[in-house]
Write a protein that holds these residues in place. Sequence first.
Motif, PDB file in Angstrom:
ATOM      1  N   ALA A 227       0.740  -0.916  -0.293  1.00  0.00           N
ATOM      2  CA  ALA A 227      -0.081  -0.187   0.043  1.00  0.00           C
ATOM      3  C   ALA A 227       0.623   1.258   0.209  1.00  0.00           C
ATOM      4  N   LEU A 228       1.979   1.538   0.144  1.00  0.00           N
ATOM      5  CA  LEU A 228       2.988   2.177   0.962  1.00  0.00           C
ATOM      6  C   LEU A 228       3.452   2.699  -0.386  1.00  0.00           C
TER       7      LEU A 228
ATOM      8  N   LEU B  19       1.186   4.100  -2.646  1.00  0.00           N
ATOM      9  CA  LEU B  19       1.017   5.929  -2.575  1.00  0.00           C
ATOM     10  C   LEU B  19       2.432   6.494  -3.175  1.00  0.00           C
TER      11      LEU B  19
ATOM     12  N   ALA C 283       3.211  10.423   2.108  1.00  0.00           N
ATOM     13  CA  ALA C 283       2.139   8.822   1.867  1.00  0.00           C
ATOM     14  C   ALA C 283       1.958   8.610   3.294  1.00  0.00           C
ATOM     15  N   ILE C 284       2.467   8.313   4.295  1.00  0.00           N
ATOM     16  CA  ILE C 284       2.483   8.183   5.121  1.00  0.00           C
ATOM     17  C   ILE C 284       1.158   8.570   6.146  1.00  0.00           C
TER      18      ILE C 284
ATOM     19  N   ALA D  61      -2.197   8.751   4.494  1.00  0.00           N
ATOM     20  CA  ALA D  61      -3.087   7.852   4.725  1.00  0.00           C
ATOM     21  C   ALA D  61      -3.605   8.434   6.583  1.00  0.00           C
TER      22      ALA D  61
ATOM     23  N   ALA E 247      -5.657  10.581   6.390  1.00  0.00           N
ATOM     24  CA  ALA E 247      -7.457   9.934   5.156  1.00  0.00           C
ATOM     25  C   ALA E 247      -8.492   9.170   6.288  1.00  0.00           C
ATOM     26  N   SER E 248      -7.434   8.187   6.796  1.00  0.00           N
ATOM     27  CA  SER E 248      -8.149   6.931   8.027  1.00  0.00           C
ATOM     28  C   SER E 248      -8.633   7.930   8.912  1.00  0.00           C
TER      29      SER E 248
END
Length: 106
Positions: free
Chosen positions: A43-44, A47, A57-58, A61, A64-65
């Motif tokens: 997933a990373l 992104l 990216a982290i 994420a 967004a979460s």
Amino acid sequence: MRPAHIPGIRRCERTVAIGITFRHTLLMAKAISVRLDDEAERALRILEATGLSRSAAIRAALLASAERVRKRSELAAEAAALEADETDRAEMSSIASMMESMRAAG
């Protein structure tokens, strides 16, 4: 006369230094360490393929979460409020009865 001998100058210099240090501390990011399993690593990479740095990216994420969790929580609270509203429940029951009678007649 040296600046240190001017009354109040030392206090002023100290205040400025503390203000700068305080602001700098507020803007510093906190570093964390994370162990990723294979799924999270894939997933990373997805992104990062969009051009984001690993850190960006982290962060994206995580934000967004957290937003999804907040929205789910708000929807659950709204659903609970509607479920507790006796007037709304009576109206839903009335509409359901009307729809059932229309279906039976057709």
